[in-house]
Motif scaffolding. Structure first.
Motif, PDB file in Angstrom:
ATOM      1  N   VAL A  12      49.645  39.513  61.092  1.00 19.92           N
ATOM      2  CA  VAL A  12      50.537  38.591  61.395  1.00 19.92           C
ATOM      3  C   VAL A  12      50.246  36.871  60.821  1.00 19.92           C
ATOM      4  O   VAL A  12      50.949  36.228  60.271  1.00 19.92           O
ATOM      5  CB  VAL A  12      50.941  38.362  62.776  1.00 19.92           C
ATOM      6  N   ALA A  13      49.207  36.579  61.330  1.00 21.29           N
ATOM      7  CA  ALA A  13      48.528  35.334  60.649  1.00 21.29           C
ATOM      8  C   ALA A  13      48.526  35.201  59.205  1.00 21.29           C
ATOM      9  O   ALA A  13      48.805  34.100  58.791  1.00 21.29           O
ATOM     10  CB  ALA A  13      47.129  35.063  61.273  1.00 21.29           C
ATOM     11  N   VAL A  15      50.432  36.619  57.167  1.00 15.73           N
ATOM     12  CA  VAL A  15      51.785  36.153  56.647  1.00 15.73           C
ATOM     13  C   VAL A  15      52.037  34.680  56.950  1.00 15.73           C
ATOM     14  O   VAL A  15      52.538  34.051  55.977  1.00 15.73           O
ATOM     15  CB  VAL A  15      52.877  37.051  57.381  1.00 15.73           C
ATOM     16  N   ALA A  16      51.795  34.196  58.090  1.00 15.24           N
ATOM     17  CA  ALA A  16      51.992  32.778  58.426  1.00 15.24           C
ATOM     18  C   ALA A  16      51.379  31.685  57.444  1.00 15.24           C
ATOM     19  O   ALA A  16      51.793  30.853  56.997  1.00 15.24           O
ATOM     20  CB  ALA A  16      51.751  32.607  59.797  1.00 15.24           C
ATOM     21  N   ILE A  19      52.778  31.733  54.024  1.00 19.25           N
ATOM     22  CA  ILE A  19      54.146  31.113  54.093  1.00 19.25           C
ATOM     23  C   ILE A  19      53.807  29.514  53.881  1.00 19.25           C
ATOM     24  O   ILE A  19      54.582  28.849  53.347  1.00 19.25           O
ATOM     25  CB  ILE A  19      54.807  31.365  55.023  1.00 19.25           C
ATOM     26  N   MET A  20      52.880  29.091  54.798  1.00 16.43           N
ATOM     27  CA  MET A  20      52.427  27.602  54.845  1.00 16.43           C
ATOM     28  C   MET A  20      51.936  27.278  53.478  1.00 16.43           C
ATOM     29  O   MET A  20      52.223  26.187  53.015  1.00 16.43           O
ATOM     30  CB  MET A  20      51.462  27.409  55.957  1.00 16.43           C
TER      31      MET A  20
END
Length: 63
Positions: A12-13, A15-16, A19-20
């Motif tokens: 999950v991290a 993907v974040a 995106i960042m």
């Protein structure tokens, strides 16, 4: 903490973080986004490679 939970959190991290990195590439270098996207992808691959090696070192205690 079980290895499975750490793997889920890492996924999950990741993907974040990706995106960042894409947003940062768009904001920092708006004129040459192709280079920014390439740099963001390279940084992402390096980060996830290191995370993968660290996850591989953790023993699986599922039993």
């Amino acid at each position: 903490m079980k290895k499975m939970y750490i793997e889920i959190i890492t996924a999950v991290a990741s993907v974040a973080v990706f995106i960042m990195l894409i947003i940062a590439a768009q904001l920092i270098m708006p004129a040459s986004t192709g280079y920014g996207y390439t740099a963001a992808l390279l940084i992402f691959v390096i980060i996830m490679g290191i995370a993968g090696f660290k996850l591989a070192e953790i023993p699986d205690k599922s039993k």
